[in-house]
Design a protein around this motif. Structure first.
Motif, PDB file in Angstrom:
ATOM      1  N   GLY A 632       0.653  -1.367  -0.039  1.00  0.00           N
ATOM      2  CA  GLY A 632       0.083   0.001  -0.064  1.00  0.00           C
ATOM      3  C   GLY A 632       0.605   1.332   0.065  1.00  0.00           C
ATOM      4  O   GLY A 632       0.145   2.399  -0.068  1.00  0.00           O
ATOM      5  N   GLN A 633       2.088   1.227   0.241  1.00  0.00           N
ATOM      6  CA  GLN A 633       2.930   2.105   0.228  1.00  0.00           C
ATOM      7  C   GLN A 633       3.458   2.758  -1.208  1.00  0.00           C
ATOM      8  O   GLN A 633       4.278   3.781  -1.167  1.00  0.00           O
ATOM      9  CB  GLN A 633       4.271   1.880   1.116  1.00  0.00           C
ATOM     10  CG  GLN A 633       3.858   1.763   2.603  1.00  0.00           C
ATOM     11  CD  GLN A 633       5.105   1.353   3.666  1.00  0.00           C
ATOM     12  OE1 GLN A 633       4.713   1.054   4.781  1.00  0.00           O
ATOM     13  NE2 GLN A 633       6.265   1.315   2.981  1.00  0.00           N
ATOM     14  N   MET A 634       3.210   1.795  -2.124  1.00  0.00           N
ATOM     15  CA  MET A 634       3.700   2.024  -3.630  1.00  0.00           C
ATOM     16  C   MET A 634       2.937   2.843  -4.412  1.00  0.00           C
ATOM     17  O   MET A 634       1.795   2.779  -4.571  1.00  0.00           O
ATOM     18  CB  MET A 634       4.010   0.694  -3.926  1.00  0.00           C
ATOM     19  CG  MET A 634       4.516  -0.333  -3.201  1.00  0.00           C
ATOM     20  SD  MET A 634       5.531  -1.651  -4.054  1.00  0.00           S
ATOM     21  CE  MET A 634       6.813  -0.762  -4.758  1.00  0.00           C
ATOM     22  N   PRO A 635       3.452   3.982  -4.798  1.00  0.00           N
ATOM     23  CA  PRO A 635       2.622   5.142  -5.375  1.00  0.00           C
ATOM     24  C   PRO A 635       2.190   4.746  -6.802  1.00  0.00           C
ATOM     25  O   PRO A 635       1.277   5.410  -7.099  1.00  0.00           O
ATOM     26  CB  PRO A 635       3.562   6.381  -5.234  1.00  0.00           C
ATOM     27  CG  PRO A 635       4.910   5.771  -5.433  1.00  0.00           C
ATOM     28  CD  PRO A 635       4.971   4.492  -4.567  1.00  0.00           C
ATOM     29  N   HIS A 636       2.845   3.947  -7.527  1.00  0.00           N
ATOM     30  CA  HIS A 636       2.422   3.686  -8.903  1.00  0.00           C
ATOM     31  C   HIS A 636       1.811   2.429  -8.899  1.00  0.00           C
ATOM     32  O   HIS A 636       1.397   1.903 -10.260  1.00  0.00           O
ATOM     33  CB  HIS A 636       3.398   4.067  -9.945  1.00  0.00           C
ATOM     34  CG  HIS A 636       3.971   5.270  -9.709  1.00  0.00           C
ATOM     35  ND1 HIS A 636       3.176   6.548  -9.919  1.00  0.00           N
ATOM     36  CD2 HIS A 636       5.013   5.686  -9.409  1.00  0.00           C
ATOM     37  CE1 HIS A 636       4.047   7.579  -9.700  1.00  0.00           C
ATOM     38  NE2 HIS A 636       5.036   7.168  -9.410  1.00  0.00           N
ATOM     39  N   LEU A 637       1.490   1.396  -7.990  1.00  0.00           N
ATOM     40  CA  LEU A 637       1.083  -0.123  -8.141  1.00  0.00           C
ATOM     41  C   LEU A 637      -0.169   0.021  -8.619  1.00  0.00           C
ATOM     42  O   LEU A 637      -1.155   0.407  -8.136  1.00  0.00           O
ATOM     43  CB  LEU A 637       1.320  -0.701  -6.740  1.00  0.00           C
ATOM     44  CG  LEU A 637       1.294  -2.278  -6.762  1.00  0.00           C
ATOM     45  CD1 LEU A 637       2.434  -2.750  -7.598  1.00  0.00           C
ATOM     46  CD2 LEU A 637       1.176  -2.809  -5.539  1.00  0.00           C
ATOM     47  N   GLN A 638      -0.473  -0.807  -9.905  1.00  0.00           N
ATOM     48  CA  GLN A 638      -1.700  -0.843 -10.512  1.00  0.00           C
ATOM     49  C   GLN A 638      -2.249  -2.215 -10.256  1.00  0.00           C
ATOM     50  O   GLN A 638      -3.338  -2.595 -10.487  1.00  0.00           O
ATOM     51  CB  GLN A 638      -1.623  -0.601 -12.040  1.00  0.00           C
ATOM     52  CG  GLN A 638      -1.171   0.894 -12.370  1.00  0.00           C
ATOM     53  CD  GLN A 638      -1.036   1.126 -13.894  1.00  0.00           C
ATOM     54  OE1 GLN A 638      -0.170   0.441 -14.331  1.00  0.00           O
ATOM     55  NE2 GLN A 638      -1.874   2.289 -14.356  1.00  0.00           N
ATOM     56  N   VAL A 639      -1.347  -3.319 -10.268  1.00  0.00           N
ATOM     57  CA  VAL A 639      -1.819  -4.756  -9.891  1.00  0.00           C
ATOM     58  C   VAL A 639      -1.018  -5.325  -9.021  1.00  0.00           C
ATOM     59  O   VAL A 639       0.066  -5.265  -8.987  1.00  0.00           O
ATOM     60  CB  VAL A 639      -1.392  -5.464 -11.403  1.00  0.00           C
ATOM     61  CG1 VAL A 639      -1.620  -6.940 -11.186  1.00  0.00           C
ATOM     62  CG2 VAL A 639      -2.253  -4.797 -12.741  1.00  0.00           C
ATOM     63  N   PHE A 640      -1.732  -5.982  -8.165  1.00  0.00           N
ATOM     64  CA  PHE A 640      -1.257  -6.836  -7.144  1.00  0.00           C
ATOM     65  C   PHE A 640      -1.833  -8.258  -7.207  1.00  0.00           C
ATOM     66  O   PHE A 640      -3.085  -8.387  -7.071  1.00  0.00           O
ATOM     67  CB  PHE A 640      -1.260  -6.279  -5.474  1.00  0.00           C
ATOM     68  CG  PHE A 640      -0.849  -7.052  -4.624  1.00  0.00           C
ATOM     69  CD1 PHE A 640       0.436  -6.718  -4.337  1.00  0.00           C
ATOM     70  CD2 PHE A 640      -1.261  -8.161  -4.051  1.00  0.00           C
ATOM     71  CE1 PHE A 640       1.301  -7.673  -3.211  1.00  0.00           C
ATOM     72  CE2 PHE A 640      -0.891  -8.850  -3.018  1.00  0.00           C
ATOM     73  CZ  PHE A 640       0.308  -8.520  -2.656  1.00  0.00           C
ATOM     74  N   GLN A 641      -0.953  -9.317  -7.559  1.00  0.00           N
ATOM     75  CA  GLN A 641      -1.489 -10.789  -7.339  1.00  0.00           C
ATOM     76  C   GLN A 641      -0.514 -11.565  -6.473  1.00  0.00           C
ATOM     77  O   GLN A 641       0.472 -11.423  -6.339  1.00  0.00           O
ATOM     78  CB  GLN A 641      -1.286 -11.346  -8.881  1.00  0.00           C
ATOM     79  CG  GLN A 641      -1.994 -10.671  -9.727  1.00  0.00           C
ATOM     80  CD  GLN A 641      -2.063 -11.351 -11.126  1.00  0.00           C
ATOM     81  OE1 GLN A 641      -1.677 -12.339 -11.186  1.00  0.00           O
ATOM     82  NE2 GLN A 641      -2.837 -10.937 -12.176  1.00  0.00           N
ATOM     83  N   ILE A 642      -1.388 -12.125  -5.617  1.00  0.00           N
ATOM     84  CA  ILE A 642      -0.792 -13.259  -4.543  1.00  0.00           C
ATOM     85  C   ILE A 642      -1.356 -14.320  -4.775  1.00  0.00           C
ATOM     86  O   ILE A 642      -2.668 -14.666  -4.636  1.00  0.00           O
ATOM     87  CB  ILE A 642      -0.828 -12.502  -2.783  1.00  0.00           C
ATOM     88  CG1 ILE A 642      -0.573 -13.384  -2.039  1.00  0.00           C
ATOM     89  CG2 ILE A 642      -2.339 -12.319  -2.819  1.00  0.00           C
ATOM     90  CD1 ILE A 642       1.115 -13.506  -1.784  1.00  0.00           C
ATOM     91  N   GLU A 643      -0.515 -15.552  -4.496  1.00  0.00           N
ATOM     92  CA  GLU A 643      -1.125 -16.999  -5.033  1.00  0.00           C
ATOM     93  C   GLU A 643      -0.294 -17.805  -4.120  1.00  0.00           C
ATOM     94  O   GLU A 643       0.956 -17.594  -4.347  1.00  0.00           O
ATOM     95  CB  GLU A 643      -0.855 -17.361  -6.535  1.00  0.00           C
ATOM     96  CG  GLU A 643      -1.347 -18.778  -6.943  1.00  0.00           C
ATOM     97  CD  GLU A 643      -1.236 -19.065  -8.472  1.00  0.00           C
ATOM     98  OE1 GLU A 643      -1.471 -20.229  -8.676  1.00  0.00           O
ATOM     99  OE2 GLU A 643      -0.717 -18.148  -9.175  1.00  0.00           O
ATOM    100  N   GLY A 644      -0.841 -18.491  -3.373  1.00  0.00           N
ATOM    101  CA  GLY A 644      -0.516 -19.674  -2.800  1.00  0.00           C
ATOM    102  C   GLY A 644       0.505 -19.337  -1.611  1.00  0.00           C
ATOM    103  O   GLY A 644       1.583 -20.143  -1.323  1.00  0.00           O
ATOM    104  N   ALA A 645       0.162 -18.266  -1.002  1.00  0.00           N
ATOM    105  CA  ALA A 645       0.761 -18.092   0.377  1.00  0.00           C
ATOM    106  C   ALA A 645       0.116 -18.702   1.489  1.00  0.00           C
ATOM    107  O   ALA A 645      -0.684 -18.227   2.235  1.00  0.00           O
ATOM    108  CB  ALA A 645       0.876 -16.453   0.684  1.00  0.00           C
TER     109      ALA A 645
END
Length: 833
Positions: A632-645
């Motif tokens: 959430g601290q990243m100013p330009h992040l458009q896509v976040f994908q988390i799998e298998g954590a």
């Protein structure tokens, strides 16, 4: 905007100047013919701008234009052959005495007489073509060349495609566009009105129609004279099929010459083919369509060409790819491209045949059962086969006969052996053997001196690389992922032009990570088998100032389960990752099968400092990590994908981090969020931990304000979605969330898909929801406050009737579709994109 001939002439003249300045070439017998060729081509910069259009209306001019096109293809070949042969001559044989002068040595050289003869023949043809003086405008200045510029792609307030849903909207747009186009054909003007109550979507529909029609052209014009020029343009060409005339042809004819070539090339691809920016850029570079300019690399320029075609609506981006990195071409535009290239290019489907003289480009679909004989097409420069399992073998001498090939794509065919004659393709720039059944590359691969692109992705039978591969100094793309190769030779650092390197790994006496420091131009890098790497003392990526994409991967077993490591092995791997700190230029990060309990410090602590330009973060199969990084601290992040954590039990303030700016905004640019295969995840909260946010009412506006899509799959223990916070989320897919009991209070959602959620009972307060798709939700029987609902599809939901009864007061205008036998009655999801 000029003909393709303008782009070709400019390119050829640039190359000829280089040849004339080459001392080796000027010592050969062909020097006079090279200078004559340059003089001939200078004359062709005066060809009329409307020559291509006139060729469609006049048979005589059509023959002249076809002749011209054929000769230009031959010029392209001959110039490249001269350049290749001159490069070979720069390497004197070992028998030359060390005290023999180079002038004396070159004076004894003779050039290939066949090539010399072809240069003379081409000059004679050009002299003949010049005799048709009516096709030249000698007062014409050279066409203004297209300049790559980085523009604000949202300047024209585009429609948010995620909010335009349903077949009815699509049909309405198509109908209105057809009416408008018809009025142009009939040379009449008309005013069309869109009526409806406030908020129903009149403006959105109008914007959608604008984007679908005359818009791509007009968006590039800024002055009144330019708009008048469009108005007065030739909207219809005699000889062009009616359905391809009007705005379609105008969109093509107003393209700069470089983009015309790129657009037409895409017509060789199968229908509905997913055109990937990264791949098509290499194809265009290999074909010679891309003109070098500024400080940008050829591949960056090609990517801008792609984005310009998207801006002009000639390629349609697939909305789920927020970076517009994947697109398709509309069937009518494909037909236009195929019509305009019918004299030299062919896409074969089940009905087509390959009977064409001087065929230059050939695409073969998976529907072609009998592959035509290729030997007769000696002028072929591009051969593309995608997913055709009927293509199993080639004659051993095939490539002795197809020596003009520049682009060879045999992806997902059944071919098992590549003959040694492959080494004869001295002009070959791109070789794609991905997902084929080959078990070795021929030794002659090292003779492909022009090769720039080699993809061996998914060649699972391939266990080694030929030694000669390391001689290919022009390689800019090398893809080795998902093969059986167990050794990458040392010497990757010699490939100074490498732009994309995927699937490389440390192995014994072979490649070492330290070699990465010697690749100044690398932009896309995937490193595999990091469990085999030895931690070094240097930050090997610190000087990779152009790096845009980075994949860091440990080995994943075929069952998708991570390989278990001893504690000391995990510590060693952690040290390796700690040293792979990317440069600030990074835009895409992929971390696969990381075995540690905490992500590397550069990712898990203050990622916005290490990667300030990051736009995509993908974390896959990191089953031992206990919490997510503060994305959430990243100013330009458009896509976040988390799998298998698998070890993550909750998502909370650690994921949000400190936010961006003051007052803090968390995930200010995030548009797409995927959470999949999280078998231990029980709770998800978007509480920032700051009571002031709640008291001042800042929370909804400061949390993921641009999030549009949420995919939540295989999270069997998740009990609830974050409440009242995802205020702009428009599209949700929830599957295999067996503890989830309700979906409520999502005010912006217009599309909701629910599948195999065994405890789900209630859907409530989704005031803008229009489409609901539910399958295998046996307890779903409660619904209220969904007054915008228009379509409901329910498959094998045991309490579907009870659910419907809850909507009795709102049911007017709702279409219900129910199936109890497992039939898939869901509509095509592309209708909602």
């Amino acid at each position: 905007m000029g003909t393709i001939l303008d782009a070709l002439t400019s390119k050829f003249l640039t190359k000829l100047v280089q040849l004339i300045e080459n001392e080796v070439v000027m010592m050969l017998s062909i020097k006079k013919d090279i200078k004559r060729l340059k003089k001939n081509l200078e004359h062709f910069s005066a060809v009329r701008e409307d020559a291509e259009a006139l060729a469609m209306e006049d048979r005589r001019i059509e023959a002249w234009w076809k002749n011209m096109s054929d000769v230009m293809f031959d010029v392209d070949v001959i110039i490249d052959l001269v350049m290749v042969h001159s490069q070979k001559l720069l390497l004197p044989p070992r028998s030359v005495c060390c005290n023999q002068s180079m002038v004396s040595f070159f004076g004894k050289l003779s050039f290939d007489p066949k090539v010399a003869r072809r240069i003379k023949d081409i000059n004679d043809k050009l002299d003949e073509i010049k005799m048709n003086t009516e096709m030249f405008n000698l007062g014409r200045t050279s066409c203004q060349q297209f300049q790559v510029t980085i523009v604000d792609r949202n300047k024209t307030s585009p429609v948010d495609e995620l909010e335009v849903v349903g077949k009815q909207i699509k049909q309405s747009v198509d109908d209105m566009v057809q009416i408008i186009v018809s009025s142009f054909h009939e040379n009449r003007s008309s005013v069309l009105g869109i009526q409806g109550m406030g908020g129903i979507g009149k403006t959105t529909l109008a914007q959608k129609i604008y984007n679908e029609q005359v818009a791509g052209v007009l968006s590039t014009k800024r002055t009144t004279p330019e708009w008048k020029n469009i108005r007065d343009s030739k909207w219809s060409i005699h000889g062009l099929p009616e359905e391809l005339a009007g705005s379609l042809y105008l969109s093509y004819s107003n393209l700069p010459p470089e983009l015309k070539q790129c657009f037409l090339w895409c017509a060789l691809l199968p229908p509905n083919f997913e055109i990937r920016r990264d791949a098509v850029s290499y194809w265009w570079v290999a074909e010679g369509f891309v003109r070098k300019e500024h400080e940008l690399s050829m591949h960056e320029i090609a990517e801008e060409y792609y984005l310009e075609l998207v801006r002009r609506n000639l390629l349609q981006p697939i909305p789920v790819f927020v970076d517009k990195g994947v697109s398709t071409m509309h069937d009518l535009l494909r037909s236009l491209g195929q019509f305009l290239t019918k004299d030299h290019s062919l896409f074969m489907n089940g009905q087509s045949n390959g009977a064409m003289s001087n065929l230059r480009r050939l695409g073969i679909s998976d529907a072609v059962e009998e592959i035509p004989s290729l030997e007769e097409h000696k002028c072929l420069r591009s051969l593309l086969l995608f997913n055709n399992k009927n293509f199993k073998s080639v004659d051993k001498d095939i490539f002795r006969k197809l020596q003009h090939i520049r682009v060879l794509v045999l992806s997902r065919t059944s071919i098992q052996n590549i003959p040694e004659s492959l080494g004869r393709l001295v002009l070959l720039r791109l070789l794609d053997l991905s997902y084929t059944e080959i078990n070795k590359l021929p030794d002659s691969t090292g003779s492909l001196i022009s090769l720039e692109y080699l993809s061996l992705l998914g060649c699972r039978q391939l266990d080694s690389l030929p030694a000669g591969l390391m001689r290919l100094s022009k390689l800019s793309f090398l893809w080795l992922e998902h093969t059986a190769i167990d050794h990458v030779p040392k010497g990757i650092a010699k490939f100074q032009q490498l732009y994309s390197l995927k699937g490389v790994f440390e192995s014994g006496t072979g490649f070492k990570l330290d070699e990465l420091r010697c690749l100044p131009n690398i932009q896309r890098l995937w490193i595999e088998k990091l469990e085999k790497a030895a931690p070094g003392g240097d930050l090997v990526l610190k000087d990779s100032h152009n790096l845009r994409e980075l994949g860091l991967c440990c080995t994943v077993a075929s069952t998708q389960e991570i390989i278990r490591y001893q504690i000391d092995e995990v510590e060693r791997i952690q040290q390796v990752y700690d040293l792979l700190i990317p440069s600030p230029s990074l835009e895409y990060i992929f971390v696969v099968a990381f075995p540690g309990t905490m992500f590397p410090g550069w990712l898990g602590s203050k990622p916005e400092l290490t990667m300030p330009n990051l736009r995509h973060m993908h974390l896959n199969v990191c089953i031992s990590c206990l919490e997510l990084p503060p994305a959430g601290q990243m100013p330009h992040l458009q896509v976040f994908q988390i799998e298998g954590a698998d070890s993550v039990e909750s998502i909370g303030t650690e994921f949000l981090g400190k936010g961006v700016g003051s007052p803090a905004v968390f995930f200010p640019e995030l548009e797409l969020l995927h959470i999949t295969r999280m078998c231990s995840l029980q709770s998800w909260s978007l509480d920032t931990g700051n009571p002031c946010d709640i008291m001042e009412g800042n929370l909804p506006q400061s949390l993921m304000p641009k999030l549009k899509r949420l995919l939540l799959v295989d999270c069997p223990k998740l009990r609830a979605l974050p409440s009242d916070l995802l205020i702009n989320l428009t599209r949700i897919h929830i599957e295999d969330a067996h503890e989830l009991k309700e979906v409520v209070n999502l005010p912006a959602v217009v599309w909701l898909k629910l599948k195999n959620n065994s405890s789900l009972r209630r859907i409530s307060s989704l005031g803008r929801l229009q489409d609901l798709l539910a399958q295998d939700c046996p307890t779903l029987d409660q619904a209220n406050n969904m007054w915008s609902l228009r379509r409901v599809y329910m498959i094998d939901c045991m309490r579907a009737q009870e659910f419907r009864n809850c909507l009795a007061e709102e049911e007017q205008g709702i279409l219900f579709h129910v199936a109890t036998d497992g039939r898939n009655i869901f509509p095509d999801e592309t209708l909602y994109n």
